[in-house]
Motif scaffolding. Sequence first.
Motif, PDB file in Angstrom:
ATOM      1  N   ILE A  50       0.857  -1.184   0.000  1.00 15.55           N
ATOM      2  CA  ILE A  50       0.000   0.000   0.000  1.00 15.55           C
ATOM      3  C   ILE A  50       0.887   1.226   0.000  1.00 15.55           C
ATOM      4  N   CYS A  51       0.576   2.146  -0.886  1.00 18.22           N
ATOM      5  CA  CYS A  51       1.299   3.415  -0.951  1.00 18.22           C
ATOM      6  C   CYS A  51       0.296   4.534  -0.690  1.00 18.22           C
ATOM      7  N   PHE A  52       0.561   5.300   0.344  1.00 13.96           N
ATOM      8  CA  PHE A  52      -0.270   6.446   0.667  1.00 13.96           C
ATOM      9  C   PHE A  52       0.360   7.691   0.073  1.00 13.96           C
ATOM     10  N   ILE A  53      -0.415   8.447  -0.677  1.00 14.40           N
ATOM     11  CA  ILE A  53       0.046   9.739  -1.171  1.00 14.40           C
ATOM     12  C   ILE A  53      -0.560  10.783  -0.242  1.00 14.40           C
ATOM     13  N   ILE A  54       0.321  11.464   0.494  1.00  8.53           N
ATOM     14  CA  ILE A  54      -0.125  12.446   1.468  1.00  8.53           C
ATOM     15  C   ILE A  54       0.705  13.717   1.336  1.00  8.53           C
ATOM     16  N   LYS A  55       0.260  14.756   2.005  1.00  3.31           N
ATOM     17  CA  LYS A  55       1.083  15.958   2.138  1.00  3.31           C
ATOM     18  C   LYS A  55       1.973  15.758   3.360  1.00  3.31           C
ATOM     19  N   GLU A  56       3.185  16.196   3.267  1.00  2.30           N
ATOM     20  CA  GLU A  56       4.122  16.032   4.369  1.00  2.30           C
ATOM     21  C   GLU A  56       3.591  16.687   5.649  1.00  2.30           C
ATOM     22  N   ALA A  57       2.800  17.730   5.513  1.00  2.00           N
ATOM     23  CA  ALA A  57       2.261  18.454   6.663  1.00  2.00           C
ATOM     24  C   ALA A  57       1.319  17.601   7.517  1.00  2.00           C
ATOM     25  N   ILE A  58       0.736  16.537   6.951  1.00  2.00           N
ATOM     26  CA  ILE A  58      -0.194  15.697   7.720  1.00  2.00           C
ATOM     27  C   ILE A  58       0.421  14.350   8.087  1.00  2.00           C
ATOM     28  N   GLU A  59       1.709  14.180   7.804  1.00  2.00           N
ATOM     29  CA  GLU A  59       2.364  12.884   7.993  1.00  2.00           C
ATOM     30  C   GLU A  59       2.182  12.317   9.400  1.00  2.00           C
ATOM     31  N   GLU A  60       2.477  13.085  10.404  1.00  2.32           N
ATOM     32  CA  GLU A  60       2.423  12.582  11.779  1.00  2.32           C
ATOM     33  C   GLU A  60       1.011  12.135  12.151  1.00  2.32           C
ATOM     34  N   GLU A  61       0.034  12.970  11.872  1.00  3.86           N
ATOM     35  CA  GLU A  61      -1.359  12.636  12.194  1.00  3.86           C
ATOM     36  C   GLU A  61      -1.849  11.445  11.379  1.00  3.86           C
ATOM     37  N   PHE A  62      -1.482  11.396  10.108  1.00  6.48           N
ATOM     38  CA  PHE A  62      -1.912  10.307   9.229  1.00  6.48           C
ATOM     39  C   PHE A  62      -1.313   8.976   9.674  1.00  6.48           C
ATOM     40  N   ASP A  68       0.504   3.529  10.774  1.00  6.05           N
ATOM     41  CA  ASP A  68       1.199   2.639  11.704  1.00  6.05           C
ATOM     42  C   ASP A  68       0.412   1.343  11.903  1.00  6.05           C
ATOM     43  N   ARG A  69      -0.886   1.449  11.932  1.00  7.67           N
ATOM     44  CA  ARG A  69      -1.747   0.273  12.103  1.00  7.67           C
ATOM     45  C   ARG A  69      -1.680  -0.640  10.873  1.00  7.67           C
ATOM     46  N   VAL A  70      -1.752  -0.050   9.687  1.00 10.32           N
ATOM     47  CA  VAL A  70      -1.746  -0.825   8.447  1.00 10.32           C
ATOM     48  C   VAL A  70      -0.394  -1.494   8.220  1.00 10.32           C
ATOM     49  N   SER A  71       0.678  -0.868   8.683  1.00  9.64           N
ATOM     50  CA  SER A  71       2.016  -1.417   8.444  1.00  9.64           C
ATOM     51  C   SER A  71       2.225  -2.770   9.132  1.00  9.64           C
ATOM     52  N   LYS A  72       1.337  -3.147  10.034  1.00  9.98           N
ATOM     53  CA  LYS A  72       1.398  -4.471  10.659  1.00  9.98           C
ATOM     54  C   LYS A  72       0.933  -5.572   9.718  1.00  9.98           C
ATOM     55  N   TYR A  73       0.205  -5.191   8.660  1.00 11.65           N
ATOM     56  CA  TYR A  73      -0.413  -6.167   7.755  1.00 11.65           C
ATOM     57  C   TYR A  73       0.044  -6.054   6.306  1.00 11.65           C
ATOM     58  N   ALA A  74       0.724  -4.971   5.967  1.00 13.18           N
ATOM     59  CA  ALA A  74       1.122  -4.746   4.575  1.00 13.18           C
ATOM     60  C   ALA A  74       2.418  -3.944   4.536  1.00 13.18           C
ATOM     61  N   ASN A  75       3.085  -4.026   3.398  1.00 14.48           N
ATOM     62  CA  ASN A  75       4.246  -3.189   3.129  1.00 14.48           C
ATOM     63  C   ASN A  75       3.718  -1.791   2.815  1.00 14.48           C
ATOM     64  N   VAL A  76       4.042  -0.824   3.640  1.00 14.05           N
ATOM     65  CA  VAL A  76       3.517   0.525   3.482  1.00 14.05           C
ATOM     66  C   VAL A  76       4.618   1.475   3.038  1.00 14.05           C
ATOM     67  N   LYS A  77       4.291   2.264   2.029  1.00 14.99           N
ATOM     68  CA  LYS A  77       5.185   3.331   1.571  1.00 14.99           C
ATOM     69  C   LYS A  77       4.398   4.634   1.592  1.00 14.99           C
ATOM     70  N   TYR A  78       5.143   5.720   1.689  1.00 13.41           N
ATOM     71  CA  TYR A  78       4.539   7.046   1.664  1.00 13.41           C
ATOM     72  C   TYR A  78       5.163   7.855   0.540  1.00 13.41           C
ATOM     73  N   VAL A  79       4.324   8.585  -0.139  1.00 12.32           N
ATOM     74  CA  VAL A  79       4.759   9.530  -1.160  1.00 12.32           C
ATOM     75  C   VAL A  79       4.177  10.870  -0.745  1.00 12.32           C
ATOM     76  N   TYR A  80       4.988  11.897  -0.838  1.00 15.19           N
ATOM     77  CA  TYR A  80       4.526  13.222  -0.470  1.00 15.19           C
ATOM     78  C   TYR A  80       4.210  14.020  -1.724  1.00 15.19           C
ATOM     79  N   GLN A  81       2.965  14.449  -1.818  1.00 12.39           N
ATOM     80  CA  GLN A  81       2.568  15.297  -2.928  1.00 12.39           C
ATOM     81  C   GLN A  81       2.818  16.740  -2.516  1.00 12.39           C
ATOM     82  N   GLU A  82       3.898  17.276  -3.024  1.00 12.83           N
ATOM     83  CA  GLU A  82       4.279  18.641  -2.696  1.00 12.83           C
ATOM     84  C   GLU A  82       4.476  19.415  -3.995  1.00 12.83           C
TER      85      GLU A  82
END
Length: 141
Positions: A50-62, A68-82
């Motif tokens: 799973i790859c989440f495309i988020i803004k870096e400004a919401i990273e901590e809250e997201f 963090d919960r999903v990373s227990k069940y899947a390979n999680v990556k983050y991409v920042y749309q800036e």
Amino acid sequence: MNREPYLVILAAGMGSRYGSLKQIDPVDAEGHAIIDFSIYDALKVGFKNICFIIKEAIEEEFKAFIGDRVSKYANVKYVYQELYKIPEGSAVEEGREKPLGTAHALLCCKGIVDAPFVVINSDDYYGLDTLKTAYDFFERQ
């Protein structure tokens, strides 16, 4: 190269008309957001990436709410749309603060998502059958 397909989730929108981060806003009494139901279905049909495309400004809250919960069940990556992540020779109008849209979000995945993928919005529910159809398509390739 990893050939396991990705579920790419567009979650960078700031919900300016909505008034909050709609992608993580609970929709039921248990505190689940719409994104929870989509991820549950995706894992159930076989998605492991799973790859989440988020803004870096919401990273901590997201990450605290969902990542963090999903990373227990899947390979999680983050991409920042800036806004600074644009092709060479392109420009963003002065004063713009909003993300540039879906095509730009997917362009930000370049070099991160290294396999076939399906894209969903974080605040729309597609249902188990839709995600199963997408995953089964990748399995037949």
